[in-house]
Design an enzyme around this catalytic site. Structure first.
Site: not given
Length: 484
Positions: A166, A244-245
């Protein structure tokens, strides 16, 4: 790759250093040439494969997992962190630096008894959606590659491990700020250190002082609102909008049981772990604000509450204005002939009436919008009409639409413009599933084809027409698992 290590050197209490555990018999499954250019790469090489699969050290990489917390499905979890993602550092590209992370690189101190691995199906899905959203002009993190292996891992059944490589402008999340406010009470100094780092790295035009902090939070609120407006316009359901995303930069992030809408359904749930629909498609704008409120709570040691509330109150306007901009383009509504507030209200009603009709008539979201590229808006008999069971309600809406649209002189140009904003191809879950099954059978061609088609979602690509069709019965509205 050439790295800098600003996060690693400046924020030593915000991570644990940990090294990846290599995949056995790694192989390239997917590669994004577009993403590679961001960090100065061209082709996938054997040397790079060894490095990104965790089997060899990469010069300049430091390898670490970040710590953070977050609200998950409404409840606070005081310690989360990168449970299977290992960051190499910030790779320097021709137009800036990008974090490089190995998602599925092995266990970390934050794995919480997990194996730190990602399975091939989830790695492929994350790769495809990252690049699909980018080409749909939705703010997003990127995916450089998927690396497969023959390493067995167990979820509901035995699968094989893989790594998604990523790229992100930053991996800083809402949850980082929550951790150093709630979980590490009395560490306001660390909260301030994180805030100053974020501003210096990503908002260099702002100052690290009270006025700069307020301007920064306003930018975060606006960027988050704009990201979610893009989701709603393109018909994307994230599925796991835990704090948290949530990227602090307003980039789509951490993809799991996501889905693009097939038929339009306001309450569509793409995550089978969300039976109450907290993160249903139509709930996303409200969840975005709720998450920003949790971030605001974490910022109270450094920004006065009254200022935070005043800034949060600007979320709705940023969301609506971005959504209107995108939806007006889809409909071809390019002129404003009344006061902005009045016109905004009427346009929202017009758009809302159309999506209600789409849902009532069980129409495919992407296909319906795409038909505006073949529409002659001057005609009293719309080519869309035959798709609607309730033609009377459609006729009523269509008359109001024509009235709002006004005169269209160059029909060909108008249709071309509609096709430039209404994609023909989206990443339907069943298409991803078919590509995954083919990979399991050793055939990469369907995955490569799907990646190529999704890189030009607005182009006709008539040779790939079947990828634009509505899903078969088995693939309609697939609900995915969180297991990955």
């Amino acid at each position: 790759m050439q790295f800098k290590q600003d996060f690693f050197t400046q924020l030593p209490e915000f991570y644990s250093q940990v090294y990846p555990q290599g995949l056995s018999h790694p192989q390239w499954l997917a590669w994004s040439h577009d993403a590679a250019q961001l960090i100065g790469l061209t082709q996938p090489t054997d040397e790079l494969l060894l490095g990104l699969s965790g089997n060899a050290a990469i010069d300049g990489a430091t390898y670490y997992a970040q710590v953070y917390s977050g609200h998950q499905f409404g409840g606070y979890t005081p310690r989360l962190g990168d449970g299977r993602s290992i960051i190499l550092g910030e790779a320097i590209g021709p137009n800036g630096a990008w974090d490089v992370a190995l998602k599925g690189g092995g266990p970390t101190p934050y794995s919480r008894h997990g194996d730190g691995r990602a399975v091939m199906r989830s790695a492929v899905r994350e790769f495809l959606v990252s690049e699909a959203l980018y080409h749909l002009h939705v703010p997003t993190t990127r995916a450089l590659a998927v690396i497969g292996s023959d390493m067995p891992v167990w979820r509901e059944s035995q699968e094989t491990a893989a790594i998604t490589v990523r790229l992100a402008r930053s991996h800083i999340r809402f949850g980082h700020f929550e951790f150093f406010c709630h979980s590490e009470r009395g560490r306001a100094d660390k909260l301030l250190q994180l805030l100053n780092f974020t501003i210096t790295q990503h908002y260099p035009h702002l100052s690290c002082d009270p006025s700069g902090y307020k301007a920064w939070f306003l930018q975060v609120v606006q960027d988050t609102a704009k990201m979610i407006a893009h989701w709603q316009a393109v018909g994307f359901a994230h599925g796991v909008m835990n704090t948290d995303n949530m990227s602090i930069l307003g980039d789509s992030f951490d993809f799991g049981p996501f889905a693009f809408l097939d038929t339009f359904q306001e309450d569509f749930i793409c995550n089978h772990s969300d039976p109450e629909g907290r993160y249903a498609f139509g709930q996303q704008p409200g969840v975005g604000l709720w998450n920003l409120q949790r971030l605001a709570q974490a910022l109270t040691p450094v920004i006065p509450s009254d200022d935070l509330i005043a800034i949060l109150n600007q979320y709705q306007e940023a969301l609506v204005q971005t959504y209107l901009l995108l939806m007006r383009a889809k409909l071809g509504l390019t002129t404003l002939d009344k006061s902005t507030a009045e016109q905004d209200k009427q346009d929202l009603e017009l758009i809302g009436q159309f999506t209600v009709l789409m849902e009532k008539n069980q129409l495919d979201y992407a296909q319906t919008w795409r038909q505006f590229g073949q529409l002659d808006p001057r005609s009293q008999h719309s080519s869309l009409r035959d798709d609607f069971i309730d033609t009377h309600q459609f006729d009523t809406w269509y008359k109001a639409y024509q009235l709002r649209l006004g005169d269209v002189t160059d029909i060909a140009a108008w249709q071309t413009e509609r096709n430039s904003v209404n994609p023909k191809y989206i990443l339907r879950n069943y298409l991803a599933q078919e590509a995954i099954i083919a990979v399991e059978e050793g055939n990469l061609a369907p995955l490569q084809r799907l990646q190529q088609v999704l890189s030009q979602p607005f182009a006709e690509q008539v040779e790939h027409d079947e990828l634009a069709k509505r899903p078969p019965d088995w693939g309609q509205g697939l609900i995915m698992s969180c297991s990955s």
